[in-house]
Structures are given as C-alpha cells and as structure tokens.
Design a protein around this motif. Structure first.
Motif, PDB file in Angstrom:
ATOM      1  N   ILE A 104       0.823  -1.218   0.000  1.00  0.00           N
ATOM      2  CA  ILE A 104       0.000   0.000   0.000  1.00  0.00           C
ATOM      3  C   ILE A 104       0.858   1.271   0.000  1.00  0.00           C
ATOM      4  CG2 ILE A 104      -0.315   0.181   2.510  1.00  0.00           C
ATOM      5  CD1 ILE A 104      -3.350   0.865   1.663  1.00  0.00           C
ATOM      6  N   ASP A 105       2.064   1.176   0.531  1.00  0.00           N
ATOM      7  CA  ASP A 105       2.951   2.340   0.597  1.00  0.00           C
ATOM      8  C   ASP A 105       3.756   2.556  -0.682  1.00  0.00           C
ATOM      9  OD1 ASP A 105       2.124   2.871   3.222  1.00  0.00           O
ATOM     10  OD2 ASP A 105       3.663   1.535   4.052  1.00  0.00           O
ATOM     11  N   ILE A 106       3.811   1.553  -1.548  1.00  0.00           N
ATOM     12  CA  ILE A 106       4.623   1.663  -2.768  1.00  0.00           C
ATOM     13  C   ILE A 106       3.799   1.471  -4.043  1.00  0.00           C
ATOM     14  CG2 ILE A 106       6.792   1.031  -1.642  1.00  0.00           C
ATOM     15  CD1 ILE A 106       6.395  -1.829  -2.807  1.00  0.00           C
ATOM     16  N   ILE A 107       2.489   1.589  -3.943  1.00  0.00           N
ATOM     17  CA  ILE A 107       1.616   1.343  -5.104  1.00  0.00           C
ATOM     18  C   ILE A 107       2.076   2.120  -6.333  1.00  0.00           C
ATOM     19  CG2 ILE A 107      -0.689   1.779  -6.052  1.00  0.00           C
ATOM     20  CD1 ILE A 107      -1.859   0.874  -3.411  1.00  0.00           C
ATOM     21  N   ASP A 108       2.393   3.387  -6.180  1.00  0.00           N
ATOM     22  CA  ASP A 108       2.744   4.188  -7.348  1.00  0.00           C
ATOM     23  C   ASP A 108       4.159   3.938  -7.850  1.00  0.00           C
ATOM     24  OD1 ASP A 108       0.259   5.413  -7.894  1.00  0.00           O
ATOM     25  OD2 ASP A 108       0.566   6.775  -6.208  1.00  0.00           O
ATOM     26  N   GLU A 109       4.923   3.088  -7.170  1.00  0.00           N
ATOM     27  CA  GLU A 109       6.249   2.688  -7.641  1.00  0.00           C
ATOM     28  C   GLU A 109       6.201   1.397  -8.455  1.00  0.00           C
ATOM     29  OE1 GLU A 109       9.239   2.720  -4.489  1.00  0.00           O
ATOM     30  OE2 GLU A 109       7.960   4.109  -3.366  1.00  0.00           O
ATOM     31  N   LEU A 110       5.060   0.729  -8.477  1.00  0.00           N
ATOM     32  CA  LEU A 110       4.911  -0.513  -9.218  1.00  0.00           C
ATOM     33  C   LEU A 110       4.931  -0.227 -10.715  1.00  0.00           C
ATOM     34  CD1 LEU A 110       1.992  -2.117  -7.173  1.00  0.00           C
ATOM     35  CD2 LEU A 110       4.453  -2.340  -6.781  1.00  0.00           C
ATOM     36  N   GLU A 111       5.391  -1.200 -11.487  1.00  0.00           N
ATOM     37  CA  GLU A 111       5.451  -1.059 -12.932  1.00  0.00           C
ATOM     38  C   GLU A 111       4.580  -2.123 -13.602  1.00  0.00           C
ATOM     39  OE1 GLU A 111       9.608  -1.729 -13.408  1.00  0.00           O
ATOM     40  OE2 GLU A 111      10.133   0.366 -13.050  1.00  0.00           O
ATOM     41  N   ASP A 112       4.114  -1.807 -14.784  1.00  0.00           N
ATOM     42  CA  ASP A 112       3.345  -2.750 -15.601  1.00  0.00           C
ATOM     43  C   ASP A 112       2.173  -3.376 -14.860  1.00  0.00           C
ATOM     44  OD1 ASP A 112       5.148  -2.275 -17.692  1.00  0.00           O
ATOM     45  OD2 ASP A 112       6.464  -3.897 -17.048  1.00  0.00           O
ATOM     46  N   VAL A 113       1.485  -2.589 -14.078  1.00  0.00           N
ATOM     47  CA  VAL A 113       0.339  -3.091 -13.306  1.00  0.00           C
ATOM     48  C   VAL A 113      -0.807  -3.383 -14.267  1.00  0.00           C
ATOM     49  CG1 VAL A 113      -1.310  -2.541 -11.487  1.00  0.00           C
ATOM     50  CG2 VAL A 113       1.061  -1.762 -11.297  1.00  0.00           C
TER      51      VAL A 113
END
Length: 116
Positions: A104-113
C-alpha cells in the motif's frame, strides 16, 4: 468473511465500489475511475472489487496474484501454485510486503500493473 462483506459496496444505481478505498471523482476526475493513478485504480477496483487476477513488476521482479472465491494469493507465473494467501484484495494490498515495504505504501512505484 466473504469478499463482498469486507470490500465491495454498491451505490444507489447498483454499481460496485471499494468500501474502504473509495474513488473520488470530484478530487481526481474520472480518468482513472476516480483514483489518483492507474496503479490505484487497478489494485483498488479491478483487483479488489472486480476480482481480476493481478500482475505487476517491482524493481525488476514479477508478481502474480490469483483471486479465488474466498481468498487471493501470491502465485507462480502460471497461476497454478499459491505461496501466500489473504482473505481479500484490500487485506493483500495492506499486508503484502516486498523488501520490507508494505504494498500500500509503494503502489505508485509498481510497474506494468495489469489486471489479468
């Protein structure tokens, strides 16, 4: 507890939404279904509410989640072997950790979601 009891609510028109992580079109517009980013839209709506399976990458590593009737699970890339289970999508988003960081703290750091 059924996923619907913990995660899914329905608006007056009967459309499903995430009861805990509700979209806000007044604040974020409708580009990402009322969420601030693509990643949040896919995780909080497509995965947690609609029940789609989920794929994403983080720092070069791939992650696959399968959604069942009574749980979601981290699994292999063929969606056949489950490694870690959670009762629902919101719980997975809140409790799953990568390198000691809550998803939940790194959602916007994920790639190719992507929903699968």
């Amino acid at each position: 507890m059924k996923r619907e009891d913990n995660v899914v609510g329905y608006d007056l028109a009967g459309y499903p939404y995430n009861k805990k992580y509700q979209p806000d079109e007044d604040k974020f517009g409708d580009r990402y279904g009322g969420y601030a980013s693509w990643n949040k839209w896919i995780l909080f709506y497509d995965f947690a509410v609609q029940g789609y399976d989920l794929y994403f990458r983080y720092k070069g590593r791939e992650f696959h989640f399968v959604t069942g009737k009574d749980h979601v699970a981290l699994c292999d890339d063929h969606y056949t072997e489950e490694y870690q289970c959670f009762p629902d999508g919101n719980t997975m988003i809140e409790q799953f950790e990568i390198d000691g960081k809550k998803l939940i703290d790194i959602i916007d750091e994920l790639e190719d979601v992507e929903p699968v």
